[in-house]
Design an enzyme around this catalytic site. Structure first.
Site, PDB file in Angstrom:
ATOM      1  N   LYS A  74      92.300  28.748  88.910  1.00  0.00           N
ATOM      2  CA  LYS A  74      91.347  27.666  88.622  1.00  0.00           C
ATOM      3  C   LYS A  74      92.006  26.643  87.690  1.00  0.00           C
ATOM      4  O   LYS A  74      92.736  27.036  86.755  1.00  0.00           O
ATOM      5  CB  LYS A  74      90.095  28.269  87.975  1.00  0.00           C
ATOM      6  CG  LYS A  74      88.931  27.304  87.785  1.00  0.00           C
ATOM      7  CD  LYS A  74      87.736  28.041  87.161  1.00  0.00           C
ATOM      8  CE  LYS A  74      86.513  27.169  86.972  1.00  0.00           C
ATOM      9  NZ  LYS A  74      85.381  27.883  86.361  1.00  0.00           N
ATOM     10  N   SER A 149      81.094  27.311  88.828  1.00  0.00           N
ATOM     11  CA  SER A 149      82.027  26.207  88.875  1.00  0.00           C
ATOM     12  C   SER A 149      83.380  26.526  89.494  1.00  0.00           C
ATOM     13  O   SER A 149      84.159  25.622  89.772  1.00  0.00           O
ATOM     14  CB  SER A 149      82.266  25.706  87.455  1.00  0.00           C
ATOM     15  OG  SER A 149      82.905  26.722  86.677  1.00  0.00           O
ATOM     16  N   SER A 173      80.028  31.559  86.675  1.00  0.00           N
ATOM     17  CA  SER A 173      80.861  30.675  87.499  1.00  0.00           C
ATOM     18  C   SER A 173      81.852  31.380  88.410  1.00  0.00           C
ATOM     19  O   SER A 173      82.569  30.712  89.160  1.00  0.00           O
ATOM     20  CB  SER A 173      81.640  29.707  86.603  1.00  0.00           C
ATOM     21  OG  SER A 173      80.805  28.662  86.167  1.00  0.00           O
TER      22      SER A 173
END
Lengths: 479, 99
Positions: A74, A149, A173
């Site tokens: 990420k 996210s 997330s």
């Protein structure tokens, strides 16, 4: 695509060298470009890292638990080879001078850092629609969101581009997009994995977390990245998570189903999935009982005070002097520089959360909001402690109230978007380990079940999840 | 409690954040809804208490007193927009404030 163990075995023995893994990963990354899940990657870096592994003597390769395994990262976890933008214009072009501890662990274990993945800006969002570089699409239905996210990492694992990926959790997330995309998502206990090099959002909530195609894939990566780190004062004096074989049965284990997580308006497909999971637990010899977590309905409002307050403090460093693309304000003084840098550099959701966080911490409101939220956080954590102290080994809940929703459906209503985290954010507040396991499909869309364990009981949670994974057919319609 | 335009402008000043005039009406409305939502916490009685909760270790662990180099892959001069004589150069604040 093979799983983590099979790739590492092939690379270690030389039967399927890392060079081939790198080439195939690059091809899959190119083919999946339409998902907009990847922000930075290069075939040259993939080939370089693969060659480094292939050059090692076979004995050294065999000692690497992730030899040649491509892992996506990420883009709020810093890496030295690729930029780290956090999905924000304010960090456009930023390249860290050091690797996050988790990235250093992955490299030392022989993993290939395959790419940096798209995310909601600074990890603030539940749909990966709030990235400065555009939204990520759901691999099964591009009109829908992959969750967020960490939507880029989830989409790449679900699309079979990589067997595992790192995300980060502040309120769900990783578990929420794992549930939406039909992959495994594991949030470890707070402190189990170093946060050094994870760009801070809510420091008392943030944890680096893992996606895998299977429980085994996620567990192998978690085993490598976990453990105490001298660079993170909040990392716990705990060893790395141990790898345990899947349990053959669930005899002697008690599963609690919190009634507050099964509301009357729960999506029918999600409810059917949980019913099937309960049946599987009973078939495997486990005991299921009804439990109560009475403060559950206060989790989301509590979270949306604590998280923005911490975010407002953490994001103060992006001012154009310490970090961030500098923009000179029209008035020419230093405050104008700060305000222009931040006003133009941050997107709408991040600005909104900074404003909320500043509001709840401001003079006259601190006691009413922030202090109150701390009281409720303690009550929420105590709910879980009481249930586990009463003999429950694991909790079972839905991960999300519905399967993946449509893009644009919640972007204009922040409270509706926040409620997507209703079953996940309480575990970040209580610092407990939790994971999402795919359990079936509803109308073609994946449904996930959440397992919650006592503090630092990740190994128990993963061995139970592996047993349920074997017992359930996650590709089957649940209704 | 309702959020007014002045409240948004006040916290924007505290947060050092430019807010465009065109964004204000929407921000006032959305922040009002968010604040109204989190005010549900007032339903929890003030006297209802649990043991204090801390996410991390109970006390900050002390590290051994050893100087360990920061493992940077490139020097500070390659990180900062300006790096002069061993210092990070930033805009001259006094000059910017109309010295």
């Amino acid at each position: 695509m093979s799983g983590v163990a099979a790739i590492a075995e092939g690379v270690a023995s030389g039967a399927a060298p890392a060079a081939g893994v790198a080439r195939e990963t690059g091809e899959r990354l190119r083919h999946s470009a339409g998902l907009n899940a990847t922000l930075h990657w290069s075939q040259g870096l993939l080939d370089r890292d693969a060659a480094r592994i292939d050059r090692l003597p076979i004995e050294e390769r065999k000692a690497l638990p992730l030899a040649g395994v491509p892992v996506a990262i990420k883009d709020n976890i810093v890496t030295t080879d690729e930029p780290t933008t956090c999905g924000s214009r304010i960090l456009e072009g930023y390249v860290s001078p050091f690797d996050a501890t988790v990235v250093a662990h992955l490299k030392a274990a022989g993993a290939i850092i395959s790419c940096k993945t798209n995310l909601d800006e600074f990890a603030m969002g539940s749909s990966t629609e709030h990235s400065a570089w555009g939204r990520v699409k759901h691999p099964l239905d591009q009109a829908r969101v992959p969750g967020g996210s960490s939507g880029g990492s989830a989409a790449l694992v679900a699309a079979g581009v990589v067997p595992a990926a790192l995300g980060s959790e502040t309120g769900g997330s990783v578990r929420q997009p794992a549930s939406f995309c039909g992959v495994v998502g594991v949030k470890p206990s707070y402190g189990r994995v170093s946060r050094f090099g994870l760009v801070a959002f809510g420091s008392s909530l943030d944890q680096v977390s893992v996606f895998g195609r299977t429980v085994d894939d996620a567990a192998r990566v978690l085993a490598v990245i976990s453990g105490q780190d001298r660079n993170d004062a909040t990392s716990a004096a705990q060893p790395a998570v141990s790898l345990e074989p899947a349990r053959k049965d669930l005899k002697g284990l008690t599963f609690g189903i919190p009634r507050e997580y099964m509301p009357a308006d729960l999506d029918a497909g999600v409810r059917a999935g949980i019913d099937l999971t309960v049946k599987a637990i009973k078939d495997l010899g486990g005991t299921v009982k009804d439990v109560t977590l009475p403060h559950t309905r206060f989790a989301v409002p509590c979270y949306y005070i604590v998280a923005p307050a911490e975010a407002a403090a953490n994001l103060a460093r992006y001012d154009g002097v310490r970090y961030g693309q500098r923009r000179i304000g029209s008035e020419g003084d230093v405050r104008a520089l700060y305000r222009a840098t931040r006003g133009q550099g941050f997107g709408a959701e991040v600005r909104r959360r900074i404003l909320i966080g500043t509001y709840v911490l401001s003079s006259g409101y601190y006691d009413a909001y922030y202090r109150k939220a701390q009281q409720v956080r303690a009550l929420l954590a105590d709910d879980f402690r009481r249930v586990f102290d009463a003999g429950v080994d694991l909790l079972l809940t839905p991960t999300t109230p519905t399967p993946a929703f449509k893009a644009g459906e919640k972007t204009e209503d922040p409270v509706a978007m926040y409620l997507a985290d209703i079953f996940t954010c309480s575990l970040n507040l209580a610092a407990l380990p939790a994971m999402s396991l795919p359990i079936g499909r509803s109308g073609g869309l994946p449904v996930g079940a959440q397992l919650v364990a006592p503090m630092f009981a990740e190994a128990r949670m993963l061995s139970v999840a592996a047993a349920l994974e074997a017992a359930l057919d996650a590709s089957r319609e649940v209704r | 409690m309702s959020i007014r335009r002045e409240d948004v402008l006040h916290v924007a000043r505290l947060a050092e954040l430019d807010v465009a005039e065109t964004d204000l009406p929407k921000l006032v409305e959305q922040m009002g809804r968010i604040v109204g939502f989190v005010e549900q916490l007032n339903e929890v009685p003030a006297g209802e208490e649990a043991p204090p909760f801390l996410a991390g270790p109970g006390r900050t662990p002390l590290r051994t007193d050893e100087v360990a180099p920061v493992p940077l892959v490139r020097p500070p001069s390659a990180i900062a927009p300006e790096f002069i004589h061993g210092f990070f150069a930033v805009p001259r604040l006094g000059a910017m404030e109309g010295e």
